[in-house]
Design an enzyme around this catalytic site. Sequence first.
Site, PDB file in Angstrom:
ATOM      1  NE  ARG A   1     -48.889 -27.155   3.013  1.00  0.00           N
ATOM      2  CZ  ARG A   1     -50.313 -27.684   2.866  1.00  0.00           C
ATOM      3  NH1 ARG A   1     -50.372 -28.248   1.510  1.00  0.00           N
ATOM      4  NH2 ARG A   1     -51.201 -27.568   3.428  1.00  0.00           N
TER       5      ARG A   1
ATOM      6  CE1 TYR B   1     -25.112 -33.746  -5.007  1.00  0.00           C
ATOM      7  CE2 TYR B   1     -27.407 -34.081  -5.523  1.00  0.00           C
ATOM      8  CZ  TYR B   1     -26.431 -33.403  -4.868  1.00  0.00           C
ATOM      9  OH  TYR B   1     -26.602 -32.802  -3.557  1.00  0.00           O
TER      10      TYR B   1
ATOM     11  CG  ASP C   1     -29.605 -32.778 -12.618  1.00  0.00           C
ATOM     12  OD1 ASP C   1     -29.547 -31.799 -13.199  1.00  0.00           O
ATOM     13  OD2 ASP C   1     -29.354 -33.278 -11.689  1.00  0.00           O
TER      14      ASP C   1
ATOM     15  CE  LYS D   1     -25.256 -27.342  -7.020  1.00  0.00           C
ATOM     16  NZ  LYS D   1     -26.491 -27.757  -6.625  1.00  0.00           N
TER      17      LYS D   1
END
Length: 392
Positions: free
Chosen positions: A45, A97, A169, A194
């Site tokens: 982690r 978004y 972004d 994406k």
Amino acid sequence: MSTITELIHSIPVDPQTGAIAVPIYQTSTFVQEAPGVNKGYDYARSNNPTRAAVEKIIAQLEGGATASAFSSGLAAIDAVIKLLKSGDEIVAVDDIYGGAFRLFNKVYEKFGIKVTYVDTSDLQAVFNAITPATRLIWLETPTNPTLKISDIAAIGRIAKAHNCLFCVDNTFASPVLQKPLELGADLVIHSATKYLGGHSDLIAGVVIAKTAQLGEEIKFYQNACGAILSPFDSFLLIRGIETLHLRVKQHGINAQALAEYLEKHPAVGKVFYPGLPSHPGHELAKQQSKGFGGIISFTLKEDTAEAATAFVTSTNYFKLAESLGGIKSLLCHPAAMTHKSIPAEKRRAAGVSDSLIRLSVGLEETNDLLADLEQAFTKLPVPAHAENVLSA
């Protein structure tokens, strides 16, 4: 050395075996030589060699000090907002978004973080929205889904003058076309699902920090909250990045041709694509980006949800699905899909009309995509007023 060559050769050869692909270290923990003495890894982690490799590659791509890879784009956004505290305020792009809007308004507002939405293509509106409590300016450019273009450098100066963090972004443009950190941003985020991944086969997010100190704060939340990118998805993301430059170039070539076709089509109301000279942000996009990307949005003259539904369910190569940036062309109806979580009045005020359709233009042959759109237009219902004229 060119940027593309540098990118390809920044992907390390495994020193232990000589493997030219980064190995997938599918392990939860690492054996220590003594308590606290290890080879740089103790628990997966906190860190993992495969994830560390992709983080280093993406930091280099964006020109940042560090990058942190998360299990989704929203997890990446969440880590940035955790830099704030109750009473802080965010000035955010209005054409945002839908997932970010839901996170801001349904999660963080109840913890006392206020969000003000403005048209960030209007610099005066950005300036006017800032208060003494503003701690973060949140920008998408191009925006999702109406592809507004905002001046990154100018907003960066506003943020600096008001001692605000500035996060961009950069999902739609990708670092191939646009480098927000070079233009004044403190942080860059990606839905790496994406264009960075590029094959519609993983969910991932990344935060890139301009400074090591800011990067360490993000990494603290990555470890403390645990929304990490898995070793296998880290491997897939590296695989996608290897062809990023070639894919983005072809996405842009196809999108430009389709946008020019749509702008002339009699059934189309308005086309949103910064590569068109008619786009209000065209000149600014030319200045701060190396291309215009693979996303196009457009409205229909019959501006109804019914007309949009008829169109998006009539294509062959364009598959009806959420997401974008993959090699296969996709389309969606934002009002009913990606932006459904935003109240209708806010959607429409930001330019997301009921007939708005978003295309993620893939890597198919341009003529095949043009033909697919053309046959879909023939499936549109005849407007009621037109039927009246015909019957008369």
